[in-house]
Design a protein around this motif. Structure first.
Motif, PDB file in Angstrom:
ATOM      1  N   GLU A   1      -1.590  -4.380  10.889  1.00 19.58           N
ATOM      2  CA  GLU A   1      -2.559  -4.797   9.871  1.00 19.58           C
ATOM      3  C   GLU A   1      -2.425  -6.276   9.498  1.00 19.58           C
ATOM      4  O   GLU A   1      -3.195  -6.769   8.684  1.00 19.58           O
ATOM      5  N   THR A   2      -1.456  -6.958  10.087  1.00 19.07           N
ATOM      6  CA  THR A   2      -1.195  -8.336   9.683  1.00 19.07           C
ATOM      7  C   THR A   2      -1.659  -9.343  10.733  1.00 19.07           C
ATOM      8  O   THR A   2      -1.877  -9.012  11.893  1.00 19.07           O
ATOM      9  N   ASP A   3      -1.773 -10.581  10.280  1.00 17.64           N
ATOM     10  CA  ASP A   3      -2.095 -11.679  11.189  1.00 17.64           C
ATOM     11  C   ASP A   3      -0.791 -12.375  11.617  1.00 17.64           C
ATOM     12  O   ASP A   3       0.306 -11.923  11.288  1.00 17.64           O
ATOM     13  N   GLN A   4      -0.914 -13.475  12.295  1.00 22.10           N
ATOM     14  CA  GLN A   4       0.244 -14.200  12.812  1.00 22.10           C
ATOM     15  C   GLN A   4       1.175 -14.687  11.691  1.00 22.10           C
ATOM     16  O   GLN A   4       2.359 -14.872  11.900  1.00 22.10           O
ATOM     17  N   MET A   5       0.639 -14.831  10.477  1.00 18.95           N
ATOM     18  CA  MET A   5       1.445 -15.302   9.346  1.00 18.95           C
ATOM     19  C   MET A   5       2.149 -14.157   8.615  1.00 18.95           C
ATOM     20  O   MET A   5       2.837 -14.387   7.635  1.00 18.95           O
ATOM     21  N   GLY A   6       1.936 -12.919   9.085  1.00 20.16           N
ATOM     22  CA  GLY A   6       2.545 -11.770   8.425  1.00 20.16           C
ATOM     23  C   GLY A   6       1.784 -11.322   7.186  1.00 20.16           C
ATOM     24  O   GLY A   6       2.274 -10.521   6.400  1.00 20.16           O
ATOM     25  N   ILE A   7       0.564 -11.848   7.024  1.00 17.18           N
ATOM     26  CA  ILE A   7      -0.289 -11.493   5.882  1.00 17.18           C
ATOM     27  C   ILE A   7      -1.294 -10.437   6.336  1.00 17.18           C
ATOM     28  O   ILE A   7      -1.868 -10.537   7.421  1.00 17.18           O
ATOM     29  N   VAL A   8      -1.518  -9.442   5.497  1.00 12.16           N
ATOM     30  CA  VAL A   8      -2.481  -8.389   5.829  1.00 12.16           C
ATOM     31  C   VAL A   8      -3.870  -9.020   5.999  1.00 12.16           C
ATOM     32  O   VAL A   8      -4.336  -9.777   5.146  1.00 12.16           O
ATOM     33  N   HIS A   9      -4.495  -8.718   7.125  1.00 16.24           N
ATOM     34  CA  HIS A   9      -5.826  -9.251   7.426  1.00 16.24           C
ATOM     35  C   HIS A   9      -6.859  -8.613   6.507  1.00 16.24           C
ATOM     36  O   HIS A   9      -6.793  -7.421   6.201  1.00 16.24           O
ATOM     37  N   HIS A  10      -7.841  -9.419   6.109  1.00 13.41           N
ATOM     38  CA  HIS A  10      -8.857  -8.944   5.156  1.00 13.41           C
ATOM     39  C   HIS A  10      -9.641  -7.729   5.653  1.00 13.41           C
ATOM     40  O   HIS A  10     -10.150  -6.956   4.859  1.00 13.41           O
ATOM     41  N   SER A  11      -9.739  -7.533   6.943  1.00 11.89           N
ATOM     42  CA  SER A  11     -10.505  -6.403   7.476  1.00 11.89           C
ATOM     43  C   SER A  11      -9.875  -5.058   7.152  1.00 11.89           C
ATOM     44  O   SER A  11     -10.530  -4.020   7.282  1.00 11.89           O
ATOM     45  N   ASN A  12      -8.628  -5.043   6.708  1.00 13.19           N
ATOM     46  CA  ASN A  12      -7.945  -3.787   6.393  1.00 13.19           C
ATOM     47  C   ASN A  12      -8.265  -3.258   5.001  1.00 13.19           C
ATOM     48  O   ASN A  12      -8.079  -2.074   4.739  1.00 13.19           O
ATOM     49  N   TYR A  13      -8.729  -4.103   4.122  1.00 11.34           N
ATOM     50  CA  TYR A  13      -8.949  -3.663   2.746  1.00 11.34           C
ATOM     51  C   TYR A  13      -9.999  -2.554   2.629  1.00 11.34           C
ATOM     52  O   TYR A  13      -9.785  -1.586   1.899  1.00 11.34           O
ATOM     53  N   PRO A  14     -11.122  -2.626   3.330  1.00 13.77           N
ATOM     54  CA  PRO A  14     -12.056  -1.481   3.269  1.00 13.77           C
ATOM     55  C   PRO A  14     -11.430  -0.184   3.786  1.00 13.77           C
ATOM     56  O   PRO A  14     -11.732   0.903   3.277  1.00 13.77           O
ATOM     57  N   ILE A  15     -10.534  -0.274   4.749  1.00 10.21           N
ATOM     58  CA  ILE A  15      -9.844   0.907   5.252  1.00 10.21           C
ATOM     59  C   ILE A  15      -8.929   1.460   4.165  1.00 10.21           C
ATOM     60  O   ILE A  15      -8.850   2.670   3.950  1.00 10.21           O
ATOM     61  N   TRP A  16      -8.251   0.580   3.452  1.00 13.15           N
ATOM     62  CA  TRP A  16      -7.387   1.006   2.350  1.00 13.15           C
ATOM     63  C   TRP A  16      -8.221   1.598   1.213  1.00 13.15           C
ATOM     64  O   TRP A  16      -7.804   2.564   0.580  1.00 13.15           O
ATOM     65  N   PHE A  17      -9.400   1.031   0.960  1.00 12.80           N
ATOM     66  CA  PHE A  17     -10.299   1.616  -0.044  1.00 12.80           C
ATOM     67  C   PHE A  17     -10.650   3.052   0.360  1.00 12.80           C
ATOM     68  O   PHE A  17     -10.652   3.964  -0.463  1.00 12.80           O
ATOM     69  N   GLU A  18     -10.961   3.232   1.639  1.00  9.89           N
ATOM     70  CA  GLU A  18     -11.313   4.565   2.116  1.00  9.89           C
ATOM     71  C   GLU A  18     -10.146   5.538   1.953  1.00  9.89           C
ATOM     72  O   GLU A  18     -10.341   6.697   1.570  1.00  9.89           O
ATOM     73  N   ALA A  19      -8.932   5.067   2.200  1.00 10.89           N
ATOM     74  CA  ALA A  19      -7.754   5.921   1.998  1.00 10.89           C
ATOM     75  C   ALA A  19      -7.663   6.345   0.532  1.00 10.89           C
ATOM     76  O   ALA A  19      -7.366   7.505   0.225  1.00 10.89           O
ATOM     77  N   GLY A  20      -7.936   5.418  -0.382  1.00 10.72           N
ATOM     78  CA  GLY A  20      -7.924   5.739  -1.805  1.00 10.72           C
ATOM     79  C   GLY A  20      -9.009   6.740  -2.180  1.00 10.72           C
ATOM     80  O   GLY A  20      -8.765   7.687  -2.934  1.00 10.72           O
ATOM     81  N   ARG A  21     -10.217   6.544  -1.653  1.00 10.52           N
ATOM     82  CA  ARG A  21     -11.323   7.463  -1.938  1.00 10.52           C
ATOM     83  C   ARG A  21     -11.018   8.853  -1.397  1.00 10.52           C
ATOM     84  O   ARG A  21     -11.215   9.867  -2.075  1.00 10.52           O
ATOM     85  N   THR A  22     -10.519   8.926  -0.174  1.00 10.40           N
ATOM     86  CA  THR A  22     -10.176  10.207   0.444  1.00 10.40           C
ATOM     87  C   THR A  22      -9.127  10.934  -0.396  1.00 10.40           C
ATOM     88  O   THR A  22      -9.244  12.139  -0.657  1.00 10.40           O
ATOM     89  N   ASP A  23      -8.123  10.202  -0.849  1.00 12.93           N
ATOM     90  CA  ASP A  23      -7.074  10.779  -1.679  1.00 12.93           C
ATOM     91  C   ASP A  23      -7.624  11.237  -3.027  1.00 12.93           C
ATOM     92  O   ASP A  23      -7.297  12.315  -3.509  1.00 12.93           O
ATOM     93  N   PHE A  24      -8.501  10.421  -3.622  1.00  7.44           N
ATOM     94  CA  PHE A  24      -9.118  10.801  -4.899  1.00  7.44           C
ATOM     95  C   PHE A  24      -9.872  12.116  -4.768  1.00  7.44           C
ATOM     96  O   PHE A  24      -9.717  13.022  -5.577  1.00  7.44           O
ATOM     97  N   LEU A  25     -10.710  12.217  -3.740  1.00  4.77           N
ATOM     98  CA  LEU A  25     -11.516  13.427  -3.560  1.00  4.77           C
ATOM     99  C   LEU A  25     -10.630  14.646  -3.342  1.00  4.77           C
ATOM    100  O   LEU A  25     -10.871  15.710  -3.922  1.00  4.77           O
ATOM    101  N   LYS A  26      -9.590  14.496  -2.543  1.00  9.49           N
ATOM    102  CA  LYS A  26      -8.673  15.606  -2.293  1.00  9.49           C
ATOM    103  C   LYS A  26      -7.985  16.038  -3.585  1.00  9.49           C
ATOM    104  O   LYS A  26      -7.911  17.227  -3.895  1.00  9.49           O
ATOM    105  N   LYS A  27      -7.492  15.077  -4.362  1.00 11.09           N
ATOM    106  CA  LYS A  27      -6.791  15.387  -5.605  1.00 11.09           C
ATOM    107  C   LYS A  27      -7.725  15.965  -6.666  1.00 11.09           C
ATOM    108  O   LYS A  27      -7.279  16.668  -7.565  1.00 11.09           O
ATOM    109  N   SER A  28      -9.014  15.660  -6.559  1.00 14.56           N
ATOM    110  CA  SER A  28      -9.963  16.195  -7.531  1.00 14.56           C
ATOM    111  C   SER A  28     -10.391  17.627  -7.185  1.00 14.56           C
ATOM    112  O   SER A  28     -11.141  18.247  -7.925  1.00 14.56           O
ATOM    113  N   GLY A  29      -9.916  18.134  -6.057  1.00 11.58           N
ATOM    114  CA  GLY A  29     -10.163  19.535  -5.745  1.00 11.58           C
ATOM    115  C   GLY A  29     -11.075  19.816  -4.580  1.00 11.58           C
ATOM    116  O   GLY A  29     -11.295  20.969  -4.228  1.00 11.58           O
TER     117      GLY A  29
END
Length: 137
Positions: free
Chosen positions: A13-41
């Motif tokens: 998920e990182t670039d040459q500088m060891g920093i997380v590339h911006h393209s990963n943030y929507p994927i992380w948002f999706e992980a949060g949404r998926t987790d929210f929906l699962k936890k909500s039942g």
């Protein structure tokens, strides 16, 4: 209700500088949404089995400070707003167990049937509508 999804920033998920590339943030948002929906039942997979899709209609992200390789990441996901045909989530990504925010954002999803026609969730699944209304607080 707010879900908290934790993981470690991976090398891929990182670039040459060891920093997380911006393209990963929507994927992380999706992980949060998926987790929210699962936890909500009702996991996203169950929602789809019922013939309901959540196509993305809008996403935004503001970067605050860099996340780095092997950093501990937490995606905080509350349900922000909801209508009968739309659901919106907020996201705050923090690093190092409650440290500084690395990014904040939001996403809107339509509720649609399999032909992508708008769907009224209150009519289709009234019990689910009530659960999500409660989750908003």
């Amino acid at each position: 209700m707010q879900s908290e999804t934790q993981f470690i920033a991976r090398y891929a998920e990182t670039d040459q500088m060891g920093i997380v590339h911006h393209s990963n943030y929507p994927i992380w948002f999706e992980a949060g949404r998926t987790d929210f929906l699962k936890k909500s039942g009702m996991a996203n997979s169950k929602i789809e089995e019922l013939g309901i899709l959540l196509p993305l209609s809008h996403i935004d992200c503001a970067f605050k400070s860099p996340a780095r390789y092997e950093g501990e990441i937490m995606v905080k996901t509350p349900l922000w707003e909801m209508s009968r045909a739309r659901i919106e989530f907020e996201y705050e990504i923090v690093k190092d167990k409650g440290g500084a925010p690395t990014a904040i954002g939001g996403a809107s999803h339509a509720r649609a049937d399999k032909s992508l026609k708008p769907l009224n969730i209150e009519k289709k699944l009234p019990e689910r509508w009530c659960i999500l209304k409660k989750a908003m607080g």
